[in-house]
Design a protein around this motif. Structure first.
Motif, PDB file in Angstrom:
ATOM      1  N   ASP A  93     -42.607  40.928  -5.730  1.00  0.00           N
ATOM      2  CA  ASP A  93     -43.027  39.495  -5.322  1.00  0.00           C
ATOM      3  C   ASP A  93     -43.446  38.813  -6.623  1.00  0.00           C
ATOM      4  N   GLU A  94     -43.998  39.544  -7.519  1.00  0.00           N
ATOM      5  CA  GLU A  94     -44.315  38.808  -8.648  1.00  0.00           C
ATOM      6  C   GLU A  94     -43.201  38.179  -9.822  1.00  0.00           C
ATOM      7  N   ILE A  95     -42.289  39.070  -9.578  1.00  0.00           N
ATOM      8  CA  ILE A  95     -40.964  38.630 -10.263  1.00  0.00           C
ATOM      9  C   ILE A  95     -40.382  37.606  -9.403  1.00  0.00           C
ATOM     10  N   ASN A  96     -40.054  37.512  -8.179  1.00  0.00           N
ATOM     11  CA  ASN A  96     -39.560  36.452  -7.350  1.00  0.00           C
ATOM     12  C   ASN A  96     -40.440  35.148  -7.549  1.00  0.00           C
ATOM     13  N   ALA A  97     -41.581  35.149  -7.998  1.00  0.00           N
ATOM     14  CA  ALA A  97     -42.545  34.041  -8.230  1.00  0.00           C
ATOM     15  C   ALA A  97     -42.207  33.428  -9.596  1.00  0.00           C
ATOM     16  N   GLN A  98     -42.043  34.559 -10.400  1.00  0.00           N
ATOM     17  CA  GLN A  98     -41.534  34.053 -11.879  1.00  0.00           C
ATOM     18  C   GLN A  98     -40.113  33.324 -11.902  1.00  0.00           C
ATOM     19  N   LEU A  99     -39.408  33.951 -11.206  1.00  0.00           N
ATOM     20  CA  LEU A  99     -37.946  33.529 -11.240  1.00  0.00           C
ATOM     21  C   LEU A  99     -37.951  31.868 -10.580  1.00  0.00           C
ATOM     22  N   SER A 100     -38.911  31.654 -10.002  1.00  0.00           N
ATOM     23  CA  SER A 100     -38.996  30.148  -9.486  1.00  0.00           C
ATOM     24  C   SER A 100     -39.676  29.332 -10.413  1.00  0.00           C
ATOM     25  N   ASP A 101     -40.253  29.708 -11.403  1.00  0.00           N
ATOM     26  CA  ASP A 101     -40.767  29.069 -12.480  1.00  0.00           C
ATOM     27  C   ASP A 101     -39.950  28.323 -13.357  1.00  0.00           C
ATOM     28  N   PRO A 102     -39.856  26.961 -13.428  1.00  0.00           N
ATOM     29  CA  PRO A 102     -38.873  26.250 -14.388  1.00  0.00           C
ATOM     30  C   PRO A 102     -38.995  26.854 -15.967  1.00  0.00           C
ATOM     31  N   ASN A 103     -40.133  27.153 -16.251  1.00  0.00           N
ATOM     32  CA  ASN A 103     -40.447  27.526 -17.739  1.00  0.00           C
ATOM     33  C   ASN A 103     -39.533  28.880 -18.032  1.00  0.00           C
ATOM     34  N   ILE A 104     -39.749  29.743 -16.965  1.00  0.00           N
ATOM     35  CA  ILE A 104     -39.124  31.202 -16.929  1.00  0.00           C
ATOM     36  C   ILE A 104     -37.396  31.001 -17.091  1.00  0.00           C
ATOM     37  N   LEU A 105     -36.999  29.976 -16.281  1.00  0.00           N
ATOM     38  CA  LEU A 105     -35.463  29.795 -15.789  1.00  0.00           C
ATOM     39  C   LEU A 105     -34.873  29.192 -16.955  1.00  0.00           C
ATOM     40  N   SER A 106     -35.682  28.520 -17.875  1.00  0.00           N
ATOM     41  CA  SER A 106     -35.187  27.801 -19.132  1.00  0.00           C
ATOM     42  C   SER A 106     -34.868  29.076 -20.315  1.00  0.00           C
ATOM     43  N   ASP A 107     -35.388  30.245 -20.238  1.00  0.00           N
ATOM     44  CA  ASP A 107     -35.276  31.208 -21.126  1.00  0.00           C
ATOM     45  C   ASP A 107     -34.107  32.523 -20.181  1.00  0.00           C
ATOM     46  N   ILE A 108     -32.720  32.214 -20.871  1.00  0.00           N
ATOM     47  CA  ILE A 108     -31.765  32.883 -20.281  1.00  0.00           C
ATOM     48  C   ILE A 108     -32.092  34.227 -20.289  1.00  0.00           C
ATOM     49  N   ASN A 109     -32.383  34.873 -21.517  1.00  0.00           N
ATOM     50  CA  ASN A 109     -32.767  36.321 -21.390  1.00  0.00           C
ATOM     51  C   ASN A 109     -33.792  36.978 -20.718  1.00  0.00           C
ATOM     52  N   LYS A 110     -34.835  36.081 -20.640  1.00  0.00           N
ATOM     53  CA  LYS A 110     -35.719  36.346 -19.976  1.00  0.00           C
ATOM     54  C   LYS A 110     -35.522  36.458 -18.342  1.00  0.00           C
ATOM     55  N   THR A 111     -34.754  35.366 -17.833  1.00  0.00           N
ATOM     56  CA  THR A 111     -34.432  35.341 -16.694  1.00  0.00           C
ATOM     57  C   THR A 111     -33.473  36.609 -16.257  1.00  0.00           C
ATOM     58  N   LYS A 112     -32.222  36.987 -17.007  1.00  0.00           N
ATOM     59  CA  LYS A 112     -31.583  38.046 -16.942  1.00  0.00           C
ATOM     60  C   LYS A 112     -32.385  39.387 -16.801  1.00  0.00           C
ATOM     61  N   GLU A 113     -33.285  39.351 -17.616  1.00  0.00           N
ATOM     62  CA  GLU A 113     -34.278  40.639 -17.513  1.00  0.00           C
ATOM     63  C   GLU A 113     -35.045  40.651 -16.258  1.00  0.00           C
ATOM     64  N   SER A 165     -34.409  39.202 -13.329  1.00  0.00           N
ATOM     65  CA  SER A 165     -33.326  39.510 -12.319  1.00  0.00           C
ATOM     66  C   SER A 165     -32.946  40.900 -12.177  1.00  0.00           C
ATOM     67  N   LYS A 166     -32.645  41.438 -13.182  1.00  0.00           N
ATOM     68  CA  LYS A 166     -32.257  42.873 -13.313  1.00  0.00           C
ATOM     69  C   LYS A 166     -33.134  43.904 -12.770  1.00  0.00           C
ATOM     70  N   GLU A 167     -34.455  43.564 -13.268  1.00  0.00           N
ATOM     71  CA  GLU A 167     -35.790  44.273 -12.773  1.00  0.00           C
ATOM     72  C   GLU A 167     -35.879  44.146 -11.144  1.00  0.00           C
ATOM     73  N   ALA A 168     -35.785  42.837 -10.740  1.00  0.00           N
ATOM     74  CA  ALA A 168     -35.826  42.729  -9.344  1.00  0.00           C
ATOM     75  C   ALA A 168     -34.877  43.416  -8.443  1.00  0.00           C
ATOM     76  N   ALA A 169     -33.480  43.237  -8.999  1.00  0.00           N
ATOM     77  CA  ALA A 169     -32.269  44.047  -8.149  1.00  0.00           C
ATOM     78  C   ALA A 169     -32.469  45.602  -8.107  1.00  0.00           C
ATOM     79  N   ASN A 170     -33.287  46.161  -9.243  1.00  0.00           N
ATOM     80  CA  ASN A 170     -33.616  47.631  -9.464  1.00  0.00           C
ATOM     81  C   ASN A 170     -34.589  47.978  -8.218  1.00  0.00           C
ATOM     82  N   LEU A 171     -35.447  46.761  -8.147  1.00  0.00           N
ATOM     83  CA  LEU A 171     -36.835  47.204  -6.889  1.00  0.00           C
ATOM     84  C   LEU A 171     -36.315  46.739  -5.485  1.00  0.00           C
ATOM     85  N   GLU A 172     -34.972  46.056  -5.333  1.00  0.00           N
ATOM     86  CA  GLU A 172     -34.855  45.591  -4.009  1.00  0.00           C
ATOM     87  C   GLU A 172     -34.622  46.696  -3.078  1.00  0.00           C
TER      88      GLU A 172
END
Length: 353
Positions: free
Chosen positions: A13-33, A35-42
């Motif tokens: 839930d915390e990751i999904n909240a972060q992925l809706s944060d524009p500041n996080i989304l502006s960092d491509i590497n952080k977003t990829k990291e 997204s990958k973690e969320a996919a592993n937990l899904e």
């Protein structure tokens, strides 16, 4: 178990909240990291939600037991729910096994003809065909990096990238020596020969896995050579990259341009260096490495393909299948699934100890 699942659900839930944060989304590497973690937990989170629903339904069925008119219905419902609960608990046990962080990655595969001369190279080509067919079934994409054709057929070496969902989780068990027993096309007296080809499967190094210091890399441009098919031309487009500290060298000529070959050669070099780092780490974790199925060592004999008996045997788990013809056409899922199941069993036994 519930505490662990709650922690995982909160993190998801915390990751999904972060992925809706524009500041996080502006960092491509952080977003990829993330997204990958969320996919592993899904999968674990979805299974846990299903589990909580079953627990809630069990409570409701127990309440129905207090109503005389509903007792028979409630008993039947409880029996079904308890069966479902036990099934989900087994799923959760497996999902809670620590995951290999590389499981979701693309891979680079190298197949080499080994002992057996031309027949070994022909068999290397057969193995490539097998993985090509498996990739078609799985919806994976294959990109050839290097191919060294053999005069007798097949390849003395072929390396290729496999892209798709959870490729490494399935192909990681393929590293090692593959042995073939059959009558070679060059055999005039019908005798069965034994030859080998080696397979190496490496998870692709991603940007945040390994940083390559380009000051340690020498790049040479050469003329493409050999019968590489339409992708190889006669211009100076082939690229050889050498990592000076380790001496690791990668040659790529199958791309249509120097830029393509350079990019693929550098990706392969990074992957080889990352694989070297992983091997060193695993050597330090000796006990964990020994508990795994196979070591990934190219010299380890992992499987025999016996053509006269239409038999394939995986020596690591003593698994035999009398469907070699289907396996060579990409139906290798049964063997891979058996390897995954045995690996999970060993890990569960290790956790219980």
């Amino acid at each position: 178990m519930i505490e662990r699942l709650d922690i995982i659900k909160n993190r998801y839930d915390e990751i999904n909240a972060q992925l809706s944060d524009p500041n996080i989304l502006s960092d491509i590497n952080k977003t990829k990291e993330l997204s990958k973690e969320a996919a592993n937990l899904e999968d674990t989170v979805n299974c846990y939600i299903k589990y909580k629903k079953v627990l809630s339904d069990i409570d409701a069925a127990n309440e129905m037991m207090q109503d005389n008119e509903m007792v028979e219905f409630a008993k039947e419902e409880l029996a079904n729910l308890e069966e479902e609960k036990a099934k989900i608990e087994k799923e959760l046990e497996i999902l809670l096994i620590p995951k290999d962080p590389n499981d979701g990655k693309n891979v680079i595969v190298e197949i080499r003809g080994a002992a057996g001369g031309d027949e070994a190279n022909i068999f290397a080509g057969d193995l490539y065909h097998m993985y090509l067919k498996l990739a078609e079934k799985e919806g994976w994409k294959i990109e050839v990096i290097t191919e060294e054709h053999s005069e007798g057929g097949g390849f003395s070496l072929i390396s290729f990238m496999v892209k798709g969902k959870n490729v490494y989780s399935k192909l990681k068990y393929e590293s090692g020596a593959h042995r073939v027993q059959r009558v070679p096309v060059t055999e005039t007296q019908g005798r069965v020969h034994t030859s080998t080809a080696t397979v190496l499967v490496m998870p692709e190094a991603e940007e945040f896995d390994f940083q390559l210091d380009m000051s340690e890399v020498r790049i040479d441009i050469t003329r493409s050579s050999g019968c590489g098919g339409q992708g190889v031309n006669t211009t100076d487009s082939a690229v050889r990259v050498t990592h000076i500290p380790t001496g690791i060298m990668v040659y790529c000529q199958v791309g249509r341009s120097q830029i393509q070959n350079k990019e693929m050669a550098l990706r392969t070099l990074k992957t080889r260096l990352y694989n070297l780092k992983l091997q060193e780490k695993e050597e330090k974790e000796g006990a964990e490495r020994r508990s795994k199925i196979g070591t990934g060592d190219r010299s380890e004999k992992i499987r025999t393909y016996n053509y006269p008996q239409n038999r394939v045997t995986d020596h690591r788990i003593g698994f035999t299948l009398m469907q070699l013809d289907r396996v060579m056409e990409g139906d290798i899922d049964i063997i891979i699934d058996a390897l995954i199941a045995e690996n999970q069993k060993r890990q569960l036994e290790g956790n219980q100890e």
